[in-house]
Write an enzyme that holds these catalytic residues in place. Sequence first.
Site, PDB file in Angstrom:
ATOM      1  N   ASN A 156      31.007  43.189  35.081  1.00  0.00           N
ATOM      2  CA  ASN A 156      30.521  44.376  35.793  1.00  0.00           C
ATOM      3  C   ASN A 156      29.866  45.303  34.775  1.00  0.00           C
ATOM      4  O   ASN A 156      30.555  45.902  33.950  1.00  0.00           O
ATOM      5  CB  ASN A 156      31.714  45.063  36.481  1.00  0.00           C
ATOM      6  CG  ASN A 156      31.341  46.405  37.082  1.00  0.00           C
ATOM      7  OD1 ASN A 156      30.165  46.695  37.296  1.00  0.00           O
ATOM      8  ND2 ASN A 156      32.349  47.230  37.366  1.00  0.00           N
ATOM      9  N   LYS A 208      28.299  48.066  35.327  1.00  0.00           N
ATOM     10  CA  LYS A 208      28.379  49.482  35.720  1.00  0.00           C
ATOM     11  C   LYS A 208      27.031  50.176  35.535  1.00  0.00           C
ATOM     12  O   LYS A 208      25.989  49.579  35.775  1.00  0.00           O
ATOM     13  CB  LYS A 208      29.489  50.185  34.917  1.00  0.00           C
ATOM     14  CG  LYS A 208      30.817  49.440  34.924  1.00  0.00           C
ATOM     15  CD  LYS A 208      31.942  50.298  34.428  1.00  0.00           C
ATOM     16  CE  LYS A 208      33.169  49.455  34.191  1.00  0.00           C
ATOM     17  NZ  LYS A 208      34.394  50.204  34.247  1.00  0.00           N
ATOM     18  N   HIS A 230      35.367  49.181  44.294  1.00  0.00           N
ATOM     19  CA  HIS A 230      35.781  49.403  42.901  1.00  0.00           C
ATOM     20  C   HIS A 230      36.422  50.790  42.799  1.00  0.00           C
ATOM     21  O   HIS A 230      36.002  51.725  43.475  1.00  0.00           O
ATOM     22  CB  HIS A 230      34.552  49.304  41.985  1.00  0.00           C
ATOM     23  CG  HIS A 230      34.909  49.250  40.533  1.00  0.00           C
ATOM     24  ND1 HIS A 230      35.274  50.369  39.825  1.00  0.00           N
ATOM     25  CD2 HIS A 230      34.973  48.208  39.659  1.00  0.00           C
ATOM     26  CE1 HIS A 230      35.557  50.009  38.576  1.00  0.00           C
ATOM     27  NE2 HIS A 230      35.378  48.706  38.451  1.00  0.00           N
ATOM     28  N   GLU A 241      36.144  53.070  40.734  1.00  0.00           N
ATOM     29  CA  GLU A 241      35.206  54.159  40.395  1.00  0.00           C
ATOM     30  C   GLU A 241      34.458  54.621  41.646  1.00  0.00           C
ATOM     31  O   GLU A 241      34.136  55.804  41.781  1.00  0.00           O
ATOM     32  CB  GLU A 241      34.247  53.695  39.282  1.00  0.00           C
ATOM     33  CG  GLU A 241      34.979  53.598  37.941  1.00  0.00           C
ATOM     34  CD  GLU A 241      34.401  52.587  36.960  1.00  0.00           C
ATOM     35  OE1 GLU A 241      33.281  52.086  37.181  1.00  0.00           O
ATOM     36  OE2 GLU A 241      35.080  52.301  35.956  1.00  0.00           O
ATOM     37  N   GLU A 299      42.879  45.466  40.004  1.00  0.00           N
ATOM     38  CA  GLU A 299      42.499  46.267  38.845  1.00  0.00           C
ATOM     39  C   GLU A 299      43.339  47.542  38.803  1.00  0.00           C
ATOM     40  O   GLU A 299      43.021  48.520  39.503  1.00  0.00           O
ATOM     41  CB  GLU A 299      41.021  46.656  38.934  1.00  0.00           C
ATOM     42  CG  GLU A 299      40.074  45.485  38.966  1.00  0.00           C
ATOM     43  CD  GLU A 299      38.692  45.877  38.449  1.00  0.00           C
ATOM     44  OE1 GLU A 299      38.254  45.260  37.472  1.00  0.00           O
ATOM     45  OE2 GLU A 299      38.094  46.806  38.992  1.00  0.00           O
ATOM     46  N   GLY A 313      38.811  50.647  31.583  1.00  0.00           N
ATOM     47  CA  GLY A 313      38.058  51.406  30.589  1.00  0.00           C
ATOM     48  C   GLY A 313      38.923  52.230  29.647  1.00  0.00           C
ATOM     49  O   GLY A 313      38.427  53.078  28.909  1.00  0.00           O
ATOM     50  N   SER A 341      40.396  46.442  31.117  1.00  0.00           N
ATOM     51  CA  SER A 341      40.366  46.260  29.661  1.00  0.00           C
ATOM     52  C   SER A 341      40.593  44.804  29.226  1.00  0.00           C
ATOM     53  O   SER A 341      41.258  44.553  28.224  1.00  0.00           O
ATOM     54  CB  SER A 341      41.369  47.196  28.975  1.00  0.00           C
ATOM     55  OG  SER A 341      41.024  48.544  29.240  1.00  0.00           O
TER      56      SER A 341
HETATM   57  C1  PEP Z   1      35.795  47.069  35.637  1.00  0.00           C
HETATM   58  O1  PEP Z   1      34.740  47.650  35.511  1.00  0.00           O
HETATM   59  O2  PEP Z   1      36.078  46.550  36.707  1.00  0.00           O
HETATM   60  C2  PEP Z   1      36.708  46.998  34.481  1.00  0.00           C
HETATM   61  C3  PEP Z   1      37.818  46.358  34.603  1.00  0.00           C
HETATM   62  O3  PEP Z   1      36.309  47.656  33.330  1.00  0.00           O
HETATM   63  P1  PEP Z   1      36.948  47.464  31.852  1.00  0.00           P
HETATM   64  O4  PEP Z   1      37.004  45.998  31.581  1.00  0.00           O
HETATM   65  O5  PEP Z   1      35.974  48.171  30.950  1.00  0.00           O
HETATM   66  O6  PEP Z   1      38.302  48.079  31.874  1.00  0.00           O
END
Ligand code: PEP
Length: 261
Positions: A13, A15, A99, A101, A171, A177, A217
Site C-alpha cells: 500500500n 498510500k 483502511h 486511515e 491491521e 506506521g 509495520s
Molecule cells: C498499511 O498501510 O496498511 C500499513 C500496514 O502500513 P505500515 O506497514 O507502514 O505500518
Amino acid sequence: MTMTNQKPFIAGNWKLFLTSSEAVELVSTLQEINHEFEEAQMVVIPPFTALCDVHITLQGSSIQIGGQNVYWEEQGAYTGEISALMLKDVGCTYVIIGHSERRQYFGETNATVKKRIKAALSHDLTPIFCIGESLEEREKGETIHKVQTQISEGLEGFNEDTVQKIIIAYEPIWAIGTGLTATPEQAQEVHGFIRNELSEKYGNETGSCAIILYGGSVKPANTFSLLKEKDINGALVGGASLKAESFIEIAKEAIKAYKEK
Ligand code: PEP
C-alpha cells in the site's frame, strides 16, 4: 468461488506517496527480478494518479494492481471520487476498503465499507477489507469485540459466495506506521478468531479458504515469524513496500515461511 492460499499474498500500500514516474521506476525494478518471488502473489497499490502508468509498465507481469479506495456509485456528480468501473479500466484487480486511515481521517464507517465492498464485487474487484483495533481498545480487552463488529457490520447481508471473494486484512491501528508490530502470537490469536468467525457464519469452506493478511509495520525482519503462523496468509505492507529492496525481502521471507508451515 473460493480463493486458495497456496502462495503467500503480499500487497504494498503506497498510500499518499510516489509520483507516477517514481511508481513506474519502483515497479520496473520489481518486474526485473520477478522470478525471485514467483512463489508469492504480489500486488502493488499505488495512488490513483499512478495506476494507469503502472498498469502499462506491468503488462504481462504476474504482479497485480489495486486501488486504495473506491466509491460505491459507478458514475455521477461525485467530485473527487473514483468508481469500481474506473479502477477496473486502469487494470486493477484488487481494492483496499476500510483502511484505518480512511476510517480515522475521512469518516469511513462499517456502513460505508459495506457499500464499497458491494460496488467492488460488482466489477470483479477483490476487496481487501481492513479491520483492527486501536491501542485503547486493545488495552481495554476489546480487540475481539471490535473485530467481530467490523466483520458483522461490514459484511452484513452478504452470503457465503460473496464472502468467499473477499480478502480480510487484520491491521491493529497501533501497529500501522508506528514501528510497533503485533507479536506473532497476538496476530495469530486475532487471525484464528477471524477464521473461526467466518467458518461459523459462512461455513467451514469459507473459513478455511479465507485469505487473511496481517498489516502493521511489516518489514523483512518480522515477516518470517508472522507468516509462519497458521492463520496468517500474507501481509499488507505500507512503509516497507516503498523501496524495492525491502518489499522484495518481505516477499522472500514470506515464501520461506510458507515452505516451513
Ligand atoms: C498499511 O498501510 O496498511 C500499513 C500496514 O502500513 P505500515 O506497514 O507502514 O505500518
